[in-house]
Write a protein that holds these residues in place. Structure first.
Motif, mmCIF file in Angstrom:
data_model
loop_
_atom_site.group_PDB
_atom_site.id
_atom_site.type_symbol
_atom_site.label_atom_id
_atom_site.label_comp_id
_atom_site.label_asym_id
_atom_site.label_seq_id
_atom_site.Cartn_x
_atom_site.Cartn_y
_atom_site.Cartn_z
ATOM 1 N N ASN A 285 90.583 53.093 -56.207
ATOM 2 C CA ASN A 285 89.541 53.647 -55.338
ATOM 3 C C ASN A 285 88.309 52.735 -55.305
ATOM 4 O O ASN A 285 88.283 51.680 -55.939
ATOM 5 N N ARG A 286 87.288 53.169 -54.592
ATOM 6 C CA ARG A 286 86.071 52.360 -54.426
ATOM 7 C C ARG A 286 85.326 52.112 -55.743
ATOM 8 O O ARG A 286 84.542 51.185 -55.859
ATOM 9 N N ASP A 287 85.579 52.965 -56.733
ATOM 10 C CA ASP A 287 84.937 52.817 -58.037
ATOM 11 C C ASP A 287 85.760 51.960 -58.999
ATOM 12 O O ASP A 287 85.406 51.840 -60.175
ATOM 13 N N GLY A 288 86.886 51.426 -58.523
ATOM 14 C CA GLY A 288 87.725 50.593 -59.367
ATOM 15 C C GLY A 288 88.653 51.373 -60.281
ATOM 16 O O GLY A 288 89.229 50.808 -61.217
ATOM 17 N N LEU A 289 88.815 52.665 -60.014
ATOM 18 C CA LEU A 289 89.708 53.502 -60.814
ATOM 19 C C LEU A 289 91.066 53.626 -60.122
ATOM 20 O O LEU A 289 91.158 53.525 -58.898
ATOM 21 N N VAL A 290 92.098 53.861 -60.902
ATOM 22 C CA VAL A 290 93.468 53.864 -60.415
ATOM 23 C C VAL A 290 94.019 55.290 -60.378
ATOM 24 O O VAL A 290 93.850 56.058 -61.326
ATOM 25 N N ALA B 72 99.604 46.569 -55.056
ATOM 26 C CA ALA B 72 98.258 47.091 -55.313
ATOM 27 C C ALA B 72 97.625 47.399 -53.963
ATOM 28 O O ALA B 72 97.616 46.539 -53.065
ATOM 29 N N PHE B 73 97.126 48.620 -53.827
ATOM 30 C CA PHE B 73 96.498 49.062 -52.590
ATOM 31 C C PHE B 73 95.074 49.544 -52.871
ATOM 32 O O PHE B 73 94.821 50.178 -53.896
ATOM 33 N N ALA B 74 94.177 49.272 -51.926
ATOM 34 C CA ALA B 74 92.830 49.849 -51.962
ATOM 35 C C ALA B 74 92.901 51.185 -51.225
ATOM 36 O O ALA B 74 93.404 51.248 -50.094
ATOM 37 N N PHE B 75 92.432 52.250 -51.866
ATOM 38 C CA PHE B 75 92.369 53.562 -51.230
ATOM 39 C C PHE B 75 91.089 53.619 -50.417
ATOM 40 O O PHE B 75 89.989 53.509 -50.963
ATOM 41 N N GLU B 76 91.218 53.791 -49.111
ATOM 42 C CA GLU B 76 90.063 53.774 -48.215
ATOM 43 C C GLU B 76 89.732 55.156 -47.671
ATOM 44 O O GLU B 76 88.862 55.292 -46.823
ATOM 45 N N GLY B 77 90.412 56.174 -48.165
ATOM 46 C CA GLY B 77 90.167 57.535 -47.716
ATOM 47 C C GLY B 77 89.255 58.275 -48.673
ATOM 48 O O GLY B 77 88.596 57.693 -49.533
ATOM 49 N N GLU B 78 89.246 59.587 -48.519
ATOM 50 C CA GLU B 78 88.487 60.475 -49.397
ATOM 51 C C GLU B 78 89.471 61.232 -50.283
ATOM 52 O O GLU B 78 90.630 61.429 -49.909
ATOM 53 N N VAL C 289 99.341 45.677 -65.112
ATOM 54 C CA VAL C 289 97.891 45.607 -65.336
ATOM 55 C C VAL C 289 97.454 44.151 -65.459
ATOM 56 O O VAL C 289 96.476 43.726 -64.835
ATOM 57 N N ALA C 290 98.177 43.357 -66.234
ATOM 58 C CA ALA C 290 97.818 41.943 -66.424
ATOM 59 C C ALA C 290 97.879 41.177 -65.100
ATOM 60 O O ALA C 290 96.999 40.366 -64.809
ATOM 61 N N ARG D 145 90.959 54.550 -65.662
ATOM 62 C CA ARG D 145 90.593 53.139 -65.803
ATOM 63 C C ARG D 145 91.866 52.304 -65.933
ATOM 64 O O ARG D 145 92.825 52.727 -66.587
ATOM 65 N N LEU D 146 91.865 51.141 -65.327
ATOM 66 C CA LEU D 146 93.015 50.250 -65.361
ATOM 67 C C LEU D 146 93.475 50.001 -66.790
ATOM 68 O O LEU D 146 94.670 50.068 -67.088
#
Length: 167
Positions: free
Chosen positions: A18-23, A108-114, A159-160, A139-140
């Motif tokens: 997500n936008r905060d860097g959490l998975v 790896a995908f960036a979540f761009e929704g809510e 993760v690596a 957290r990753l």
């Protein structure tokens, strides 16, 4: 038949940040009859590749079918396929005894929704029962400890490989 005679099930997995860097990570809703045994661990969305299906397409489909997430942007694809073996007590039971474990291509995908887009109770696709009974953003660096032990090596490698790409 020896365990080593069985093939690996071809699968895909999605690391969604997500936008905060959490998975995104979901808590397994498996019963004792499920392929990998009763669920009491967390994992990222993953699933099988349909015959003739492109792995990236499969990753997006599985992600949607398990979480309802569709507002994503591709960040990275794993260089290699990651493989794990099932514990001996599950070989011959999981996936109707056809596989010894899984070989997985990860994305790896960036979540761009809510967060309201995420629905693990009635996820997209409409033909699957819920894979997860809870979800959270993690957290990753915590992912490896949250997953079932037989998947930890694969998660450490994921993760690596993706850590630098998620910054």
């Amino acid at each position: 038949m020896l365990t080593t005679d069985l093939p690996y099930r071809p699968c895909v997995g999605s690391l969604v940040v997500n936008r905060d860097g959490l998975v995104f990570i979901g808590h397994r809703a498996d019963g004792p009859e499920e392929p990998e045994g009763p669920g009491s661990w967390w994992q990222m969305p993953q699933g099988g590749i349909d015959e003739g299906e492109d792995p990236e397409t499969a990753a997006c489909r599985e992600l949607y079918e398990e979480t309802n997430i569709s507002s994503i942007r591709l960040i990275a694809e794993s260089r290699d396929w990651f493989t794990y073996d099932l514990p001996p007590d599950l070989v011959g039971k999981a996936w109707k005894g056809r596989y010894r474990g899984q070989t997985q291509k990860w994305y790896a995908f960036a979540f761009e929704g809510e967060d309201a887009e995420i629905d693990i109770e009635t996820p997209g696709g409409g033909h699957h029962k819920a894979e997860f009974n809870a979800w959270k953003w993690a957290r990753l660096e915590d992912l490896t400890e949250l997953v079932v032990p037989f998947k930890r090596d694969v998660y450490a490698r994921i993760v690596a490989e993706f850590a630098d790409k998620l910054k």
